[in-house]
Design a protein around this motif. Structure first.
Motif, mmCIF file in Angstrom:
data_model
loop_
_atom_site.group_PDB
_atom_site.id
_atom_site.type_symbol
_atom_site.label_atom_id
_atom_site.label_comp_id
_atom_site.label_asym_id
_atom_site.label_seq_id
_atom_site.Cartn_x
_atom_site.Cartn_y
_atom_site.Cartn_z
ATOM 1 N N GLY A 84 -5.925 -25.142 -28.988
ATOM 2 C CA GLY A 84 -6.643 -24.471 -27.899
ATOM 3 C C GLY A 84 -5.917 -23.219 -27.444
ATOM 4 O O GLY A 84 -6.529 -22.178 -27.197
ATOM 5 N N ALA A 88 -7.421 -19.446 -27.561
ATOM 6 C CA ALA A 88 -7.690 -18.703 -26.331
ATOM 7 C C ALA A 88 -6.750 -17.516 -26.142
ATOM 8 O O ALA A 88 -7.107 -16.533 -25.512
ATOM 9 C CB ALA A 88 -7.581 -19.641 -25.129
ATOM 10 N N THR A 100 -11.453 -21.315 -36.100
ATOM 11 C CA THR A 100 -12.380 -21.725 -35.047
ATOM 12 C C THR A 100 -13.413 -22.698 -35.602
ATOM 13 O O THR A 100 -13.710 -23.734 -34.999
ATOM 14 C CB THR A 100 -13.110 -20.498 -34.475
ATOM 15 O OG1 THR A 100 -12.157 -19.469 -34.259
ATOM 16 C CG2 THR A 100 -13.811 -20.818 -33.182
ATOM 17 N N GLN A 157 -9.201 -24.755 -24.562
ATOM 18 C CA GLN A 157 -9.648 -23.388 -24.771
ATOM 19 C C GLN A 157 -10.516 -22.915 -23.611
ATOM 20 O O GLN A 157 -10.349 -21.812 -23.089
ATOM 21 C CB GLN A 157 -10.423 -23.286 -26.081
ATOM 22 C CG GLN A 157 -10.789 -21.855 -26.433
ATOM 23 C CD GLN A 157 -11.893 -21.795 -27.479
ATOM 24 O OE1 GLN A 157 -12.404 -22.828 -27.905
ATOM 25 N NE2 GLN A 157 -12.246 -20.598 -27.876
#
Lengths: 272, 376
Positions: A84, A88, A100, A157
């Motif tokens: 995450g 991010a 992703t 995220q």
């Protein structure tokens, strides 16, 4: 007109809710049934709970499921948090799109496929490097981590996406090196998300039947597997009792996770 | 050190403290900062002023080390800082959001930077106490940031940024989140603190009044470039372009043509009405077509003729905005332009209505040296 429409919507909502929850509620009620025949009400009793707690088989399955759930949740939180964070905070790196996609794939992949492919992986590994020697608690845990960490990664995220990088930059500006910033600033910010992720992973693992059935080996029977095999031998009231307990545990877990996430959102809103 | 002068930038050959050379920052095809060079001197309170998206924040972030310049270099106190990471720069920043660590008490927030530097415990507590005293928050050390008011948070952020005794303090819109009263009070506190500590301040702001009050010098930015750098009065009284004239304060802009010039005074003709005005100038040529800019407060307004003024107009008041200490009038004049005039309300209006009111016929007047000519 709006009154009419809202009454219609309300009716539909009631039907929907009833369809979803009446069977569960009925099952919970019948877990207190004295009668040995599941569909016949023979008065209130907790005898099936007593039977349940006396069964060694049930105890063994419960403790296995709990062990797997705890290990799974812990590892999933560690890996999912890292994933995450990468999603991010690192905006450009080679293979980001692929990464992703791969993170969210386990969320949409049919469980049978995940289970089967993991089983094949474990068999191949066993032939090639001799590990895992046998399938059981380890393989189930690994299988659960693969999909649980995806949920954790998404939670982390979204938590990070909602906040700017001001705090981290302020720490850097005050002389903290990047790893120090992660430890002092980012992780404390993420703590509620990590707790929520842990609880969610815990319940996901406790619920899973399909994947566990694929990757398990002789002697390792989780609670959902036990229930399933018993139901195949015919409905017995003690399964109602067991299911009731599981539902309570899972509900508490999910509510707790939801409450923690809601509270952190409110904190976030307060700060802005 | 020979930097005794309070105005080092006015002197030839003074050594700059921060030297920015040919600095650019591009994000993909967008150029946020476009080849800027700037010298900032020790002890200055330098203002970077511009609208949103003009590149001022990107420039500040490059000074802090959060953005790497695409080209160009930054020197601070003689050392090349262009590629030094933020945690090794002798620079601290006060964030617009204050960025106080929510899970730490006020004391811990302020102590954080000292801890990272390995300062010993007793010195940390002394310096934190000293800072808390300076920002008048001594009793609030154990509170969490969420238990403080906006103004108090702002002061904690300032204390946290100053406790490491940085060579340069960067402030990103330091007063934007405060209400007007607090903002004015804090402006003066900031100036006092800067004066006491002698730290060089670089302040980013979009508020021209804030920039004027705080800064020793201001750089006005637009589209990634500096369009004028100077002391507040210099920028206000001699704006380099009509954009600046309107961005800093407001101005009446009249297109004109120079007809003749005698020494320091030129006679020009208003393009629309062919009316002639006198203006003080030392650089324009006959035949030039500059813009005549007159600040609203430099025009006199009266019901009687203003014969003592070099330039006069007549008109009708179309709008009056009463602001208490001053009033702003929009006057439709006989040259076909609406002229904005502000005048102090020295006389208390008696009864209803003001001394000069809607639809009154008025005379406007200003002297040759009250207006400036703008090339663009």
């Amino acid at each position: 007109m709006t009154g009419k429409r809202s009454r219609f919507l309300l009716t539909m909502l009631c039907f929907g809710m009833a369809f979803l929850y009446i069977p569960i509620i009925l099952m919970m009620i019948y877990s207190f049934n004295y009668s040995k025949l599941v569909p016949v009400w023979g008065g209130f009793s907790t005898r099936w709970y007593t039977t349940l707690f006396q069964s060694e088989e049930v105890w063994a399955a419960t403790s296995l499921s709990l062990k797997i759930a705890v290990m799974n949740a812990t590892f999933a939180v560690m890996l999912g948090t890292l994933a995450g964070l990468a999603l991010a905070r690192i905006h450009r790196f080679r293979g980001r799109t692929l990464f992703t996609g791969m993170i969210s794939a386990p969320l949409v992949m049919p469980e049978v496929i995940t289970g089967l492919s993991l089983l094949l992986l474990f068999i191949t590994l066993n032939q090639m490097i001799g590990w895992p020697a046998s399938r059981g608690i380890t393989t189930i845990t690994i299988a659960h981590i693969t999909f649980s960490m995806a949920y954790v990664a998404i939670i982390i995220q979204s938590r990070l996406a909602g906040t700017g990088q001001d705090l981290e930059e302020a720490a850097l500006d005050l002389g903290a090196k990047p790893f120090r910033v992660l430890w002092d600033i980012t992780l404390p910010q993420l703590a509620p998300g990590m707790v929520a992720g842990w609880l969610l992973s815990f319940t996901l693992s406790l619920d899973d039947l399909v994947i566990a059935s694929f990757v398990t080996g002789p002697g390792a029977t989780t609670l959902p597997m036990l229930i399933y095999s018993r139901i195949r031998l015919g409905l017995r009231p003690d399964i109602n009792a067991l299911a009731t307990i599981i539902i309570l545990v899972v509900t508490i877990g999910v509510l707790l996770a939801g409450w923690i996430m809601l509270r952190q959102q409110k904190q976030l809103a307060n700060r802005q | 050190m020979t930097q005794d002068s309070p105005y080092p930038w006015r002197e030839e050959g003074a050594t700059p403290f921060i030297k920015i050379e040919g600095l650019s920052k591009r994000f993909g095809s967008f150029t946020a900062v476009d080849d800027v060079s700037l010298d900032i001197f020790k002890g200055e309170l330098f203002g970077l002023l511009g609208g949103s998206g003009c590149g001022k924040t990107t420039l500040l972030r490059m000074l802090a080390g959060f953005e790497t310049p695409t080209s160009g270099s930054i020197f601070i106190d003689g050392a090349d800082m262009t590629h030094v990471p933020p945690y090794e720069r002798p620079v601290n920043m006060m964030f617009q959001s204050y960025a106080l660590f929510p899970h730490m008490s006020v004391e811990k927030n302020i102590a954080y930077g000292l801890k990272r530097d390995g300062v010993n415990r007793s010195e940390i507590s002394d310096r934190v106490a000293e800072m808390l005293k300076m920002v008048e928050l001594s009793e609030f050390g154990r509170r969490k940031p969420s238990q403080l008011s906006g103004g108090q948070r702002q002061r904690v952020a300032l204390a946290r940024a100053l406790v490491k005794r940085p060579k340069v303090l960067l402030l990103d819109e330091p007063l934007a989140a405060l209400d007007k009263r607090l903002r004015e009070q804090t402006q003066f506190e900031l100036m006092n603190i800067q004066d006491q500590l002698g730290v060089t301040f670089v302040v980013v702001t979009h508020d021209q009044e804030e920039a004027m009050t705080l800064s020793t010098r201001i750089a006005v930015m637009d589209a990634g470039r500096f369009i004028q750098i100077g002391e507040p009065a210099e920028i206000y009284e001699n704006p380099a372009s009509s954009f600046i004239a309107n961005f800093i304060g407001s101005a009446n802009l009249l297109p004109a043509k120079i007809l003749e010039r005698h020494g320091g005074v030129a006679v020009l003709e208003h393009s629309g009405s062919k009316r002639q005005f006198k203006v003080a100038t030392d650089s324009t040529q006959v035949g030039d077509t500059p813009t005549l800019a007159i600040r609203p407060e430099k025009i006199l307004i009266d019901k009687a003729p203003l014969n003592q003024c070099d330039n006069q107009l007549q008109g009708t008041v179309r709008e009056v905005a009463y602001l208490g200490k001053i009033s702003t009038y929009r006057v439709e004049t006989d040259i076909g332009e609406i002229i904005e005039v502000t005048a102090p309300n020295q006389v208390r209006p008696t009864g209803v209505g003001h001394k000069i009111d809607w639809d009154d016929s008025v005379h406007l007047g200003w002297n040759a040296d009250s207006a400036v000519l703008l090339a663009e």
